[in-house]
Write a protein that holds these residues in place. Structure first.
Motif, short mmCIF file in Angstrom:
data_model
loop_
_atom_site.label_atom_id
_atom_site.label_comp_id
_atom_site.label_asym_id
_atom_site.label_seq_id
_atom_site.Cartn_x
_atom_site.Cartn_y
_atom_site.Cartn_z
N ALA A 112 -72.11 -9.14 -121.17
CA ALA A 112 -72.13 -10.29 -120.27
C ALA A 112 -73.38 -10.29 -119.41
O ALA A 112 -74.05 -11.32 -119.25
N ARG A 113 -73.74 -9.13 -118.84
CA ARG A 113 -74.92 -9.05 -117.98
C ARG A 113 -76.21 -9.31 -118.75
O ARG A 113 -77.18 -9.81 -118.18
N LEU A 114 -76.19 -9.01 -120.04
CA LEU A 114 -77.37 -9.24 -120.88
C LEU A 114 -77.42 -10.67 -121.42
O LEU A 114 -78.35 -11.02 -122.15
N GLY A 115 -76.41 -11.46 -121.09
CA GLY A 115 -76.37 -12.85 -121.53
C GLY A 115 -76.05 -13.03 -122.99
O GLY A 115 -76.40 -14.04 -123.59
N LEU A 116 -75.34 -12.07 -123.58
CA LEU A 116 -75.08 -12.10 -125.01
C LEU A 116 -73.72 -12.68 -125.39
O LEU A 116 -73.47 -12.95 -126.56
N GLY A 118 -72.28 -15.54 -123.88
CA GLY A 118 -72.18 -16.99 -123.75
C GLY A 118 -70.79 -17.38 -123.28
O GLY A 118 -70.28 -16.80 -122.32
N ASP A 119 -70.16 -18.32 -123.97
CA ASP A 119 -68.82 -18.73 -123.58
C ASP A 119 -67.74 -18.12 -124.46
O ASP A 119 -66.58 -18.54 -124.41
N MET A 120 -68.10 -17.15 -125.29
CA MET A 120 -67.09 -16.55 -126.17
C MET A 120 -66.18 -15.63 -125.39
O MET A 120 -66.60 -14.98 -124.43
N PRO A 121 -64.90 -15.55 -125.77
CA PRO A 121 -63.99 -14.61 -125.12
C PRO A 121 -64.28 -13.19 -125.58
O PRO A 121 -65.01 -12.98 -126.57
N ALA A 122 -63.73 -12.22 -124.87
CA ALA A 122 -64.01 -10.82 -125.20
C ALA A 122 -62.76 -9.97 -125.10
O ALA A 122 -61.81 -10.29 -124.39
N CYS A 123 -62.78 -8.88 -125.83
CA CYS A 123 -61.74 -7.85 -125.72
C CYS A 123 -62.26 -6.73 -124.83
O CYS A 123 -63.45 -6.41 -124.85
N THR A 124 -61.35 -6.13 -124.08
CA THR A 124 -61.70 -4.98 -123.26
C THR A 124 -60.44 -4.19 -123.00
O THR A 124 -59.35 -4.56 -123.44
N ASP A 125 -60.56 -3.08 -122.28
CA ASP A 125 -59.38 -2.27 -121.97
C ASP A 125 -58.75 -2.75 -120.66
O ASP A 125 -59.32 -3.56 -119.93
N LEU A 126 -57.56 -2.26 -120.38
CA LEU A 126 -56.81 -2.73 -119.21
C LEU A 126 -57.52 -2.43 -117.90
O LEU A 126 -57.50 -3.23 -116.97
N VAL A 132 -64.52 -7.31 -115.83
CA VAL A 132 -65.10 -8.13 -116.90
C VAL A 132 -64.82 -9.61 -116.59
O VAL A 132 -65.68 -10.47 -116.77
N ARG A 133 -63.62 -9.89 -116.09
CA ARG A 133 -63.30 -11.26 -115.69
C ARG A 133 -64.16 -11.72 -114.51
O ARG A 133 -64.57 -12.88 -114.45
N VAL A 139 -61.02 -12.94 -120.95
CA VAL A 139 -60.55 -11.74 -121.64
C VAL A 139 -59.33 -12.08 -122.49
O VAL A 139 -58.39 -12.74 -122.03
N LEU A 140 -59.33 -11.61 -123.72
CA LEU A 140 -58.20 -11.76 -124.63
C LEU A 140 -57.22 -10.62 -124.37
O LEU A 140 -57.50 -9.47 -124.71
N ASP A 141 -56.09 -10.93 -123.77
CA ASP A 141 -55.18 -9.89 -123.28
C ASP A 141 -54.55 -9.03 -124.37
O ASP A 141 -54.36 -7.84 -124.20
N GLU A 142 -54.20 -9.62 -125.49
CA GLU A 142 -53.43 -8.89 -126.50
C GLU A 142 -54.18 -8.72 -127.82
O GLU A 142 -53.55 -8.55 -128.86
N GLU A 143 -55.49 -8.77 -127.78
CA GLU A 143 -56.27 -8.64 -128.99
C GLU A 143 -57.14 -7.38 -128.94
O GLU A 143 -57.83 -7.15 -127.94
#
Length: 206
Positions: A112-116, A118-126, A132-133, A139-143
């Motif tokens: 996100a900080r590198l601008g990579l 865009g408007d796409m959603p992302a997966c991350t850990d809890l 990240v939000r 953030v995709l909660d269950e993916e």
């Protein structure tokens, strides 16, 4: 298999890095060494210490990520501070038009900080999800894995296997990927394991 392009993979890691994020992808991708692939740890300095106190020698400098065909970011204890370190991140000049770029857990914040992203959603850990939000990422909660074109994210330490599978399918195709996954899979589960990983990633290959 001889038509598979040689591929350099930069596993970008920083002090406090999560071993599972960096080493699982590195180990899986290097199963394609006979095809000219090479996955290597890169980062600032000469050595890094992981979140569990393991000190490792870096194989490449941070800027090597700018040259590699694939760049994968792991997560770590200090990702938030790294994301605010513009002098450090400015050393990275990544280009999704010629590179595959992926991130694991809090590594999504660096994308996100590198601008990579865009408007796409992302997966991350809890644990990483709140900040990240805060960076404006949905953030995709269950993916555990999501990709859009040349950019992918994964959530949860062992989801690094999905990032590795995505890279192999993108760059090496089904046959070489299945063979590499078969090599690392548990005995008695090899075919099922390889198919499960590829089935998770296939919907994002278009």
């Amino acid at each position: 298999m001889s038509s598979v392009a040689p591929t350099r993979v930069a596993i970008v890691s920083f002090d406090g890095f999560n071993e599972l994020d960096s080493f699982i992808a590195l180990g899986m991708l290097n199963r394609l060494r006979p095809l000219g692939w090479s996955a290597e740890l890169c980062g600032p300095g000469h050595a890094l210490t992981s979140m569990n106190g393991l000190t490792v020698q870096l194989q490449r400098p941070l800027e090597w990520a700018n040259e590699a065909e694939v760049v994968l970011f792991g997560s770590g204890l200090y990702t938030r501070a790294i994301a605010e370190n513009s002098a450090l991140l400015d050393r990275l000049q990544l280009d999704p038009l010629r590179q595959l770029i992926g991130a694991q857990c809090s590594g999504a914040l660096l994308l996100a900080r590198l601008g990579l992203l865009g408007d796409m959603p992302a997966c991350t850990d809890l644990i990483s999800k709140p900040f990240v939000r805060e960076a404006g990422v949905r953030v995709l909660d269950e993916e555990p894995f999501h990709a859009q074109g040349p950019v992918a994210t994964a959530g949860g330490c062992l989801a690094s296997q999905y990032l590795a599978t995505w890279v192999m399918l993108k760059r090496a195709g089904e046959t070489a990927t299945a063979e590499a996954l078969h090599y690392v899979a548990p005995v008695g589960e090899k075919a099922a394991y390889a198919e499960r990983l590829m089935a998770r990633v296939r919907p994002f290959m278009g």
